[in-house]
Motif scaffolding. Sequence first.
Motif, short mmCIF file in Angstrom:
data_model
loop_
_atom_site.label_atom_id
_atom_site.label_comp_id
_atom_site.label_asym_id
_atom_site.label_seq_id
_atom_site.Cartn_x
_atom_site.Cartn_y
_atom_site.Cartn_z
N HIS A 71 0.86 -1.19 0.00
CA HIS A 71 0.00 0.00 0.00
C HIS A 71 0.90 1.24 0.00
N PRO A 72 0.85 2.06 -1.06
CA PRO A 72 1.73 3.23 -1.13
C PRO A 72 1.31 4.32 -0.14
N GLY A 73 2.32 5.01 0.38
CA GLY A 73 2.08 6.16 1.26
C GLY A 73 1.98 7.42 0.42
N ALA A 74 2.50 8.51 0.95
CA ALA A 74 2.50 9.79 0.24
C ALA A 74 3.36 9.70 -1.01
N SER A 75 3.01 10.49 -2.02
CA SER A 75 3.85 10.51 -3.21
C SER A 75 5.17 11.19 -2.83
N PHE A 76 6.23 10.75 -3.50
CA PHE A 76 7.59 11.15 -3.14
C PHE A 76 8.35 11.49 -4.41
N ALA A 77 8.98 12.65 -4.42
CA ALA A 77 9.82 13.02 -5.55
C ALA A 77 11.15 13.54 -5.02
N SER A 154 16.16 18.40 -3.86
CA SER A 154 15.01 18.71 -3.00
C SER A 154 14.11 17.49 -2.96
N VAL A 155 13.35 17.41 -1.89
CA VAL A 155 12.39 16.31 -1.70
C VAL A 155 11.00 16.92 -1.65
N GLU A 156 10.07 16.31 -2.39
CA GLU A 156 8.67 16.73 -2.35
C GLU A 156 7.82 15.55 -1.89
#
Length: 177
Positions: A71-77, A154-156
């Motif tokens: 189950h994926p959590g928050a989207s991450f970039a 940077s991380v989003e």
Amino acid sequence: MSYKRYLPFLFAFALPIALVYAWWGGFNPVAVRIETRGPYTYAYVEHKGDYALLAERLPEVRLALERSGIHPGASFALLYSHPEQVPRNERQARIGYLVPAGSHVNPPLELDTLPARRVLVAEVRAAWLLAPSRAYQALHERLRAQGRDIRMPSVELYEASGSVWRPGRLIVEVPYP
């Protein structure tokens, strides 16, 4: 000249634009602070090219995770290239979702962990299309006041609200000395 002459313009154009901007979270405050954040374990795919196309890669990552029973959590970039310094077609990033530590993913996904680190954080509740510009502008203003500029990577992190009436939450983290 009477103000009544401008009422049709206000009601037909200006008011609807202002209402949509407010609905998307355009008037919500951006909180900026220094924190230690992480570690993050995330499943991702590599992306090269325009950052505006990152969101188009998320469905393929979500589908691959769900097929693996995760189950994926928050989207991450994780954005490596500074948009003002690297041409659009050469920008590099990772796009995916946070996953539980110890997860195992199948190709085409890869898995990595970003360790805890000290960062400058901007947090805003706004729609996916509007939030990044608001967050990065707040970070830029804070760093410019200190005689610095945004450093990469940077991380989003974006957490959808699950409701059409409430915007999601974007957190942007940049390295802080």
